[in-house]
Design a protein around this motif. Structure first.
Motif: not given
Length: 316
Positions: A48, A124, A65, A44
């Protein structure tokens, strides 16, 4: 009243079979979960950065996160702490390193992992294999298990010369190891996914193998130099603080050919912070295990007086 023999004292202080079994179960179950949580939170952060070039709308969206990363790091620290009771758990994690090593050597397995493991594991977690996160932790934890097992058998304090050499050798070995690993992962796994070239690459495989061995050697130096991992840990913590300004990470590390494709991302994924804390906790664990082993040795070497022998009683 019975007196405990030296052998009995030693047996009481050795890791019992139950302790070994419990630490193996804890380590084998918790370590992959911890690495997965680290990858989930770190991914994450990466998304970002790539979308906004910074923290985007502030720290709010990154709170969860970050908590996932923190939980993953705490679990990894807990696995290292099991080394106080037994080395078996850490050694078992070292054996698990064969799995991520196979993915790094044969990139074709990555495509298959997304197909087979995709319906079972979070995306992930599989991405963590692509970044080589398990390959950074599993061999290091296995090496820690070897060191602790060795210290339990030979707890003598190392010579001063070896301690000083270890302080110099460990950072060199670890830096060389992580650089080769990063290069091998970028050359093999990243190239495979980005260009759909899943063939075996000898140079990438060699870099991964040599890098893994150097990283293991860097940890194993603590057998003779207990505090050898402190300096690398401090350096990693300082480097990890740059996660607050990711542009600096990519500008300083991103310019390194090939390695710059993986090192900045590993830092943002939280790998640097995690491995730094593991190094520091492991240093404390080694000190504890050595102190306990020395006590055991001193107890085993104690000469207990034998009971006097009296002549048999004679009836009057």
């Amino acid at each position: 009243m019975s007196r405990k023999t030296p052998e009995g004292e030693v047996a009481m202080r050795r890791s019992s079979t139950l302790a070994r079994l419990i630490t193996v179960i804890i380590a084998v179950v918790i370590t992959p979960v911890a690495v997965g949580l680290l990858a989930s939170g770190g991914t994450k952060w990466l998304m970002t950065y790539f979308e906004y070039g910074s923290s985007g709308d502030g720290f709010g969206p990154l709170l969860m996160p970050t908590l996932l990363q923190a939980l993953g790091i705490l679990l990894l620290v807990a696995v290292v702490l099991t080394g106080v009771w037994s080395s078996a758990g850490l050694l078992a994690v070292g054996a698990l390193a064969l799995v991520p090593l196979a993915f790094a050597l044969f990139p074709a397995l990555l495509l298959e992992s997304y197909r087979v493991l995709g319906p079972v594991l979070p995306r992930e977690w599989i991405d963590g294999l692509t970044y080589g996160i398990p390959l950074i932790f599993f061999p290091a934890l296995g090496a820690m298990g070897i060191v602790l097992a060795n210290v339990r058998r030979r707890p003598e304090r190392p010579a001063t010369v070896l301690s000083i050499l270890g302080l110099v050798a460990a950072p060199i070995l670890l830096v060389a190891g992580i650089c080769l690993l990063a290069w091998g992962i970028a050359r093999g796994q990243f190239t495979a996914l980005q260009q759909f070239r899943f063939e075996f690459l000898p140079d990438a495989a060699a870099a991964v193998l040599v890098g893994t061995l150097l990283a293991i050697a860097g940890v194993f130096v603590t057998r003779w130099s207990t505090f050898a991992l402190v300096l690398p840990a401090v350096a990693l913590i300082v480097l990890s603080l740059l996660i607050l300004v990711p542009d600096v990470i990519f500008s300083t590390l991103g310019g390194i050919p090939m390695i710059g494709r993986t090192l900045p991302q590993l830092v943002i994924l939280g790998v640097g912070t995690a491995i730094a804390l593991i190094y520091l906790v492991f240093t404390v664990v080694v000190l504890r295990v050595r102190a306990r082993a020395l006590v055991v040795r001193s107890v085993a070497g104690t000469q207990y007086p034998t009971a006097p022998h009296y002549p048999p009683a004679v009836d009057a």
